[in-house]
Scaffold this active site. Structure first.
Site, mmCIF file in Angstrom:
data_model
loop_
_atom_site.group_PDB
_atom_site.id
_atom_site.type_symbol
_atom_site.label_atom_id
_atom_site.label_comp_id
_atom_site.label_asym_id
_atom_site.label_seq_id
_atom_site.Cartn_x
_atom_site.Cartn_y
_atom_site.Cartn_z
ATOM 1 N N LYS A 1 36.969 41.895 42.108
ATOM 2 C CA LYS A 1 37.124 41.586 40.646
ATOM 3 C C LYS A 1 38.569 41.383 40.320
ATOM 4 C CE LYS A 1 37.929 45.858 40.020
ATOM 5 N NZ LYS A 1 38.966 46.896 39.047
ATOM 6 N N THR B 1 37.957 44.641 33.837
ATOM 7 C CA THR B 1 39.211 44.306 34.490
ATOM 8 C C THR B 1 39.773 42.878 33.952
ATOM 9 O OG1 THR B 1 38.287 45.197 36.158
ATOM 10 C CG2 THR B 1 40.254 44.285 36.497
#
Ligand SMILES: NC(=O)c1ccc[n+]([C@@H]2O[C@H](COP(=O)([O-])OP(=O)(O)OC[C@H]3O[C@@H](n4cnc5c(N)ncnc54)[C@H](O)[C@@H]3O)[C@@H](O)[C@H]2O)c1
Length: 326
Positions: A187, A244
């Site tokens: 990610k 994120t």
């Protein structure tokens, strides 16, 4: 429980606050005396967790012997230094201590997941991975947060669940260690790319497309490596990806913004600090080749980071790929 936390950065300290509130005996270790002295002086780590008071009950030490006689050792060190710090701690950690790995990334060179690195240094210990959408700045302020604990030893994962949970931090157990770690590591690569889009001044459509197609390539790789597709629909997958790719708390996202605005990638990483997606991008590309998985976003961000490709050309290349079904 007696708990040692390796690393006095944002995440180590946010967990220290939580565990201390729960009544555990918590010691935080750092290799950096300055960092600890600053906390001792001010009661907080202003640079990383401004406004979060570290309870006086949390012991701070530069002595790695603090790992002795602990029930749980938490590793809260950036990926790059995990093996080195674990080697330093090796002779002080008993085989009965459960090691909780919080570091999100892949080891450069070996391409190993962090639980594999820790397992190599401590072959007799049980390792539990703790991952999911969790900004230290928010957990430290008592903002409700949900994460995942994954281990091949379900009892150990459940023990960590019971030990770390309260009405601020909620833990879910998952048995898919590979999927959870791959979600947590990659990610950061997609977040760097989302930051680049932001830096270029593109919009929400582009970001949503990138997050969704990013999840698709993370899932393909994770499943090829032995992970379970469902994991990527959970906190360790889409959950961590959303937090994120959309938040200024994310150092990967912030570094990407600078790159999109024209800053040289190495310089962007130097300005922002710990940007784990940078090293992880190259490792992920190598893994994609090893497992024969097509990862176009990962390929393009590697071009931007390491081959001088312009962000605009990278976006054009992604949009100009042959037509396909979703
Ligand atoms: N910050 C977060 O919100 C967050 C949340 C979940 C997981 N994590 C993961 O936890 C890990 C630590 O993140 P962080 O934000 O606390 O990192 P950080 O950059 O704040 O550094 C953490 C600590 O590691 C230690 N450290 C750094 N370099 C070292 C070295 N060369 N040798 C020995 N020790 C060293 C220092 O004590 C430092 O304070 C990362 O892998 C990150 O992915 C972070």
């Amino acid at each position: 429980m007696k708990i040692a936390i390796l690393g006095s950065g944002g995440w180590g300290l946010a967990l220290a606050c939580t565990l201390s509130r729960l009544g555990h005996e918590v010691t935080v270790w750092s290799a950096f005396k300055d960092e600890l002295d600053s906390i001792r002086r001010t009661g907080e780590l202003r640079a990383k967790l401004p406004g979060v008071q570290i309870p006086r009950t949390v012991k701070l030490t530069e002595d790695i012997c603090c790992c002795e006689n602990k029930d749980i050792i938490v590793v809260g060190i950036p990926t790059k230094f995990v093996r080195d710090v674990c080697n330093q701690a090796r002779e002080h950690i008993s085989p009965s201590s459960i090691i909780v790995s919080c570091s999100k990334g892949l080891e450069e060179g070996s391409l190993k997941r962090m639980s594999e690195v820790i397992g190599e240094v401590f072959p007799e210990n049980t390792v539990v991975v703790l991952t999911g959408p969790s900004h230290a700045e928010e957990l430290g302020r008592g903002i409700p947060t949900a994460v995942v604990v994954a281990s091949s030893d379900r009892d150990a994962a459940m023990l960590i669940q019971r030990t770390f949970s309260d009405n601020v931090l909620r833990l879910y157990v998952n048995s898919d260690v590979i999927g959870c770690e791959i979600g947590g590591a990659i990610k950061n690569v997609i977040a760097l790319c989302c930051g680049v889009l932001e830096g270029l001044g593109l919009g929400d459509n582009s970001r949503a497309a990138l997050i969704t197609r990013g999840l698709s390539e993370i899932t393909r790789l994770g499943v090829a490596m032995g992970g379970t597709a469902d994991t990527f629909c959970g906190l360790a997958g889409i959950g961590d990806l959303i937090v994120t790719c959309t938040s200024m708390h994310s150092r990967n996202f912030r570094a990407g913004i600078l790159i999109g605005q024209g800053t040289d990638p190495e310089e962007a990483v130097r300005i922002v600090g710990t940007v784990e997606g940078y090293g992880c991008a190259a490792a992920t590309l190598e893994l994609s080749r090893r497992y024969g998985v097509d990862m176009p976003i990962t390929r393009e961000i590697n071009g931007i980071l390491f081959l001088g490709r312009s962000p605009k050309d990278a976006i054009s290349a992604l949009m100009g790929r042959p037509y396909r079904s979703e």
